[in-house]
Enzyme design. Structure first.
Site, PDB file in Angstrom:
ATOM      1  N   GLY A   1       0.862  -1.177   0.000  1.00 20.35           N
ATOM      2  CA  GLY A   1       0.000   0.000   0.000  1.00 20.35           C
ATOM      3  C   GLY A   1       0.893   1.220   0.000  1.00 20.35           C
ATOM      4  O   GLY A   1       2.099   1.097  -0.186  1.00 20.35           O
TER       5      GLY A   1
ATOM      6  N   ASP B   1      -8.040   2.744  14.406  1.00 21.98           N
ATOM      7  CA  ASP B   1      -8.168   2.291  13.017  1.00 21.98           C
ATOM      8  C   ASP B   1      -8.667   0.847  12.975  1.00 21.98           C
ATOM      9  O   ASP B   1      -8.212   0.043  12.157  1.00 21.98           O
ATOM     10  CB  ASP B   1      -6.843   2.450  12.255  1.00 21.98           C
ATOM     11  CG  ASP B   1      -7.071   2.533  10.741  1.00 21.98           C
ATOM     12  OD1 ASP B   1      -6.118   2.273   9.985  1.00 21.98           O
ATOM     13  OD2 ASP B   1      -8.214   2.825  10.324  1.00 21.98           O
TER      14      ASP B   1
END
Ligand SMILES: Cn1cc(CCO)c2c3c(c(-c4ccccc4Cl)cc21)C(=O)NC3=O
Length: 288
Positions: A20, A138
């Site tokens: 990512g 998160d």
């Protein structure tokens, strides 16, 4: 560079398991102990940048948190040739996000018993994180990892046994501590907006542990088969008025109302992680 990096000399890369903007995650075997590890390599952030703060918070959080059966274990971190490297426990079952995609692909659903294991295991991990004065910020399926292996690693093998789900023996662990911050003096780096509690969007940081609980509620909804979450707009707001989306499976009234409380618009109405761990509907039914 002519000098073998520590990464190359200590580990053998077996494959890429993720990538990512953060960097690349590889499944590696450590030559010395023959064990598998998940290792994330990312470009070293600019000194003094916000990214450096995030990278340091991740390592600080792992250092403070030590070992827990429902938090992915940290082994080491170091910097070399302009990269930051973190060596964590390798969870052999992929992420919950992968598992949800696989279920959808073959038209299957997570049975409620597995949804209860998921909620209980992540609640135990959050109870531990919150009791250390930290918040994750998160929580979402791609940051929850699955251990199917028998040697699930982590401290307290016996505790691990007790925690194993009766149905599948699968263990869920909270990973990616990149947004972890102190629940009292927070420098909040918002997580994924799809899982963001509305009070955090409005910069009300007075009850951050309950923002993790809210994100956990949405995470369980997705595992229960709810359609993908909106990132904004009317749907985003209606989800935050505790209107559960229609689910493809009938959940027991007790479990459904429990999920409803996790998504309550009022943070104080949501159960704490430790209250969740004591919820009768999540305790194993002692059969026989
Ligand atoms: C993409 N991805 C896939 C996996 C497991 C596949 O079975 C994975 C892991 C981690 C991480 C990870 C997340 C955030 C920070 C550091 C790491 Cl190593 C990422 C992972 C991690 O810390 N442990 C993992 O197993």
């Amino acid at each position: 560079a002519f000098m073998l990096s520590r990464y190359e000399s200590e580990f053998l890369e077996l494959g890429h398991i993720g990538a990512g903007e953060f960097g690349v995650v590889c499944k590696c075997v450590k030559r010395l102990d023959g064990c598998l590890y998940a290792i994330k390599r990312s470009r070293r952030p600019l000194a003094g940048s916000a990214n450096e703060q995030l990278a340091l918070k991740e390592v600080y959080a792992h250092a403070v948190l030590g070992h827990h059966p429902h938090v992915v274990r940290y082994y080491s971190a170091w910097a070399e040739d302009d990269h930051m490297i973190i060596q964590n426990e390798y969870c052999d079952g992929g992420s919950l996000h992968d598992a949800i995609l696989e279920k959808e692909a073959c038209g299957e659903l997570f049975p409620e018993l597995e949804l209860r294991d998921l909620l209980l295991h992540v609640s135990m991990g959050l109870k531990y994180i919150h009791s250390s004065g930290l918040v994750h910020l998160d929580i979402k399926p791609s940051n929850i990892f699955i251990c199917q292996c028998s040697s699930a690693g982590g401290a307290g093998e016996s505790e691990e046994e007790e925690d194993r789900g009766p149905s599948t023996g699968v263990v869920y662990k909270i990973g990616d501590l990149g947004h972890v911050t102190s629940s009292s003096s927070p420098q909040v780096e918002e997580g994924d907006s799809r899982f963001l509690a509305s009070e955090v969007l409005h910069e009300d940081y007075s009850n951050l542990p309950k923002a993790d609980i809210f994100a956990l509620g949405l995470t369980v909804l997705l595992a229960a088969g709810s359609p993908p979450l909106p990132q904004n707009g009317d749907e985003w707001h209606s989800l935050r008025r505790a209107q559960l989306p229609s689910l493809p499976q009938e959940l027991s009234p007790a479990f459904r109302s429990l999920i409803q409380t996790l998504l309550d618009p009022e943070p104080s109405q949501r159960p704490s992680a430790s209250a969740l761990c004591r919820q009768p509907v999540l305790r194993k039914e002692r059969t026989g």
